[in-house]
Scaffold this motif. Sequence first.
Motif, short mmCIF file in Angstrom:
data_model
loop_
_atom_site.label_atom_id
_atom_site.label_comp_id
_atom_site.label_asym_id
_atom_site.label_seq_id
_atom_site.Cartn_x
_atom_site.Cartn_y
_atom_site.Cartn_z
N UNK A 45 -41.34 -26.03 -31.55
CA UNK A 45 -40.30 -26.68 -30.76
C UNK A 45 -40.91 -27.27 -29.51
N UNK A 46 -40.52 -28.49 -29.21
CA UNK A 46 -41.02 -29.13 -28.00
C UNK A 46 -40.33 -28.54 -26.77
N UNK A 47 -40.89 -28.81 -25.62
CA UNK A 47 -40.27 -28.35 -24.37
C UNK A 47 -38.89 -28.96 -24.20
N UNK A 48 -38.73 -30.21 -24.65
CA UNK A 48 -37.43 -30.88 -24.55
C UNK A 48 -36.39 -30.18 -25.43
N UNK A 49 -36.82 -29.70 -26.61
CA UNK A 49 -35.90 -29.00 -27.50
C UNK A 49 -35.51 -27.64 -26.93
N UNK A 50 -36.41 -27.01 -26.19
CA UNK A 50 -36.13 -25.70 -25.60
C UNK A 50 -35.29 -25.80 -24.33
N UNK A 51 -35.33 -26.96 -23.67
CA UNK A 51 -34.60 -27.13 -22.41
C UNK A 51 -33.11 -27.33 -22.69
N UNK A 52 -32.29 -26.74 -21.85
CA UNK A 52 -30.84 -26.92 -21.94
C UNK A 52 -30.40 -27.85 -20.84
N UNK A 53 -29.63 -28.90 -21.18
CA UNK A 53 -29.14 -29.79 -20.12
C UNK A 53 -28.34 -29.01 -19.07
N UNK A 54 -28.48 -29.40 -17.84
CA UNK A 54 -27.84 -28.70 -16.72
C UNK A 54 -26.34 -28.55 -16.91
N UNK A 55 -25.66 -29.60 -17.40
CA UNK A 55 -24.20 -29.54 -17.54
C UNK A 55 -23.75 -28.57 -18.63
N UNK A 56 -24.66 -28.14 -19.50
CA UNK A 56 -24.28 -27.21 -20.57
C UNK A 56 -24.68 -25.76 -20.28
N UNK A 57 -25.37 -25.52 -19.20
CA UNK A 57 -25.83 -24.16 -18.89
C UNK A 57 -24.67 -23.21 -18.60
N UNK A 58 -23.59 -23.72 -18.05
CA UNK A 58 -22.45 -22.86 -17.74
C UNK A 58 -21.50 -22.74 -18.92
N UNK A 59 -21.83 -23.35 -20.05
CA UNK A 59 -20.98 -23.29 -21.24
C UNK A 59 -20.56 -24.67 -21.67
#
Length: 99
Positions: A45-59
Amino acid sequence: MVESVVPTPSPSRLERLKDTQTRVDRSLAGAATGSARASGETVELSAAALATPEELRSGPPVDLELVQKIKDAIAEGKYPVDLERITDALFADYLDLKL
């Protein structure tokens, strides 16, 4: 006329989404190196695939105020239901599955 809707004890779609996100978070935590083994195969998995967009971190992006208004309208029997529209959508989906 709208029939009353009785809530079921099964988890709501939002609860199932939260459960899915929890399982994804746990699997990503276990894949800190960016790779995982399953049935003898390796997935990178790339780093981009592992990263969660900021707006989705809270659900998931859900307007909880709107959800509550809809729940209240359903509980009061005032939520508008267009049976023809529902029927048309169900048949359209059924026909899509048949093709």
